[in-house]
Each structure stands twice: as C-alpha cells, then as structure tokens.
Design a protein around this motif. Sequence first.
Motif, PDB file in Angstrom:
ATOM      1  N   LEU A 175      -6.760 -47.993 -33.730  1.00 40.57           N
ATOM      2  CA  LEU A 175      -7.710 -46.971 -33.302  1.00 40.57           C
ATOM      3  C   LEU A 175      -8.016 -46.005 -34.438  1.00 40.57           C
ATOM      4  N   LEU A 176      -7.010 -45.503 -35.103  1.00 37.94           N
ATOM      5  CA  LEU A 176      -7.234 -44.579 -36.209  1.00 37.94           C
ATOM      6  C   LEU A 176      -8.019 -45.238 -37.338  1.00 37.94           C
ATOM      7  N   ALA A 177      -7.647 -46.468 -37.675  1.00 39.35           N
ATOM      8  CA  ALA A 177      -8.344 -47.170 -38.750  1.00 39.35           C
ATOM      9  C   ALA A 177      -9.803 -47.422 -38.383  1.00 39.35           C
ATOM     10  N   SER A 219      -2.044 -41.352 -30.453  1.00 42.11           N
ATOM     11  CA  SER A 219      -2.596 -40.998 -31.769  1.00 42.11           C
ATOM     12  C   SER A 219      -3.469 -39.749 -31.792  1.00 42.11           C
ATOM     13  N   ARG A 220      -3.800 -39.198 -30.651  1.00 44.20           N
ATOM     14  CA  ARG A 220      -4.720 -38.051 -30.656  1.00 44.20           C
ATOM     15  C   ARG A 220      -4.098 -36.836 -31.325  1.00 44.20           C
ATOM     16  N   LEU A 221      -2.836 -36.583 -31.063  1.00 48.29           N
ATOM     17  CA  LEU A 221      -2.137 -35.434 -31.649  1.00 48.29           C
ATOM     18  C   LEU A 221      -0.931 -35.961 -32.417  1.00 48.29           C
ATOM     19  N   ALA A 275      -5.700 -35.423 -34.536  1.00 47.24           N
ATOM     20  CA  ALA A 275      -6.165 -36.515 -35.384  1.00 47.24           C
ATOM     21  C   ALA A 275      -7.474 -37.121 -34.890  1.00 47.24           C
ATOM     22  N   ILE A 276      -7.742 -37.029 -33.591  1.00 47.79           N
ATOM     23  CA  ILE A 276      -8.941 -37.621 -33.007  1.00 47.79           C
ATOM     24  C   ILE A 276      -9.640 -36.585 -32.145  1.00 47.79           C
ATOM     25  N   ASP A 277     -10.925 -36.396 -32.384  1.00 46.05           N
ATOM     26  CA  ASP A 277     -11.755 -35.516 -31.566  1.00 46.05           C
ATOM     27  C   ASP A 277     -12.479 -36.343 -30.514  1.00 46.05           C
TER      28      ASP A 277
END
Length: 233
Positions: free
Chosen positions: A27-29, A68-70, A76-78
């Motif tokens: 997801l982050l990538a 992964s959001r926090l 890290a993700i909005d």
Amino acid sequence: MCLDLLRGFEVSCAGTRIPLPAGAQHLLAFLALQGVGGAQRITVAEQLWPDCTSWRAAANLRSALCRSRLLGGTTAIDSVGQRLRLAPAVRVDLHTAGAAAQQIFAGLDPLPASCAALVDALSGELLPGWTEDWLLLERERWDQTRLHALEALAHQLHRAEQYLAALETALTAVSIDPIRETAHRIVIEVHLAEGNLASALRCYQQYRGLLQRELNVAPSPRMTSLVKDLMRT
C-alpha cells in the motif's frame, strides 16, 4: 518519516526501521508511485488485490490501512473522501532521485566536485524482487529515467574533461542495461578523448561480440564510425 523503494523496501522514522506486513508495504509503495494526487480507494484495492473479490479486496485494504496509516507517531497516509495519498511529510528516496535526474536534464552548472552520491542514487533498482503487475510500468519508467540521466551526466562530465567520473557514470548505465548502445558509445568516446585508443577499440569489440551472441545484430553505424580508423590500422 522515510520510505525507501530503491534497492528494496524500508520505512523508518527518526532512523529506526519500522517492520510492516506485506499488505501495508504494498500500500505504501503503491501510493508513493501515484504522486501527490494519490488514487481512489477502489482503484487501490483492485490494483493491489486483483485476484480477490471486490469485498475481499476492500477488506484487505482496510487492514493494510490500519497497519500503515500512522507510523512512529507520524501520519503516513492521508485520506480525503474516497482518495488515498501518501502524506507530504513522508520522504521517498525515489522522488529525491527523480528530482536529481531532472536537475541533470536541465544541466548541472556548475558540476559538483563529486558526482558519486548522485550516481549512487540513480543506480538503485526500484523494489527488486517484487513481481506485482502494477509495478512493471513504474519500474520501466524509472529505468528509462535513470539511464537517460546517467548518460546525460556522463556527457556533461566528458565535456568538462572529468574523464574518470564520466567513465564511472557511463559504466553504471552499462551495468543497468548491458545491451543499450548509448552508454557504450560514451565509454568509447571518453577513452578516445584520453588517447586510450586500444581501450576504445577493445570496448567496441566486446560490445560487438555481446550483440552478436545475444541478438545476432551489429552495432550501429554511428558507433562503428567512432573506431573505424582504428580498425584500419
């Protein structure tokens, strides 16, 4: 917060590596590759879990977001409505290297005293070992960007008569794509500029042999013209 995609995945906060499960890594990538606009939730779910039902893919996305959001106390993700994007506070090494490539294309003036760090940044492969379909086009885009940037930098170093740096830069491009002719031509041009005629001819012959073995083709007339006088002697 730092997200590294070149040479492998790693996310860290204040220098401390943060382990993440595969879904959160993907997801982050994926969001890092979408740019500042991010992507719709449904698009993210479909791309990351293409073999799942829409319900299962959405559930997987929710799970990955929870992981992964926090991270390390940093967002890290909005999430804006139905869109997800990587938070602006996250530094991505791919973005930094891409910005450096754009500076090279614009012409470095003056050239830095050492280009080693720049060449090192451009030599990193995007997420090696990952085989996801959504990554294929992005990897090809990065490979073309870094190859053109390395070749442009090698040309600039050649013109500045920084021959060793030019050779090292061109050879880095050769290591990324050994079949590509452009970087091999730069290597030969640098050898000729230094007066190393035998080295220039050897590089040409080695490249010609590689093309013959791998593709059964010959170097271009443009490349052959560089050493044609040497082959007559």
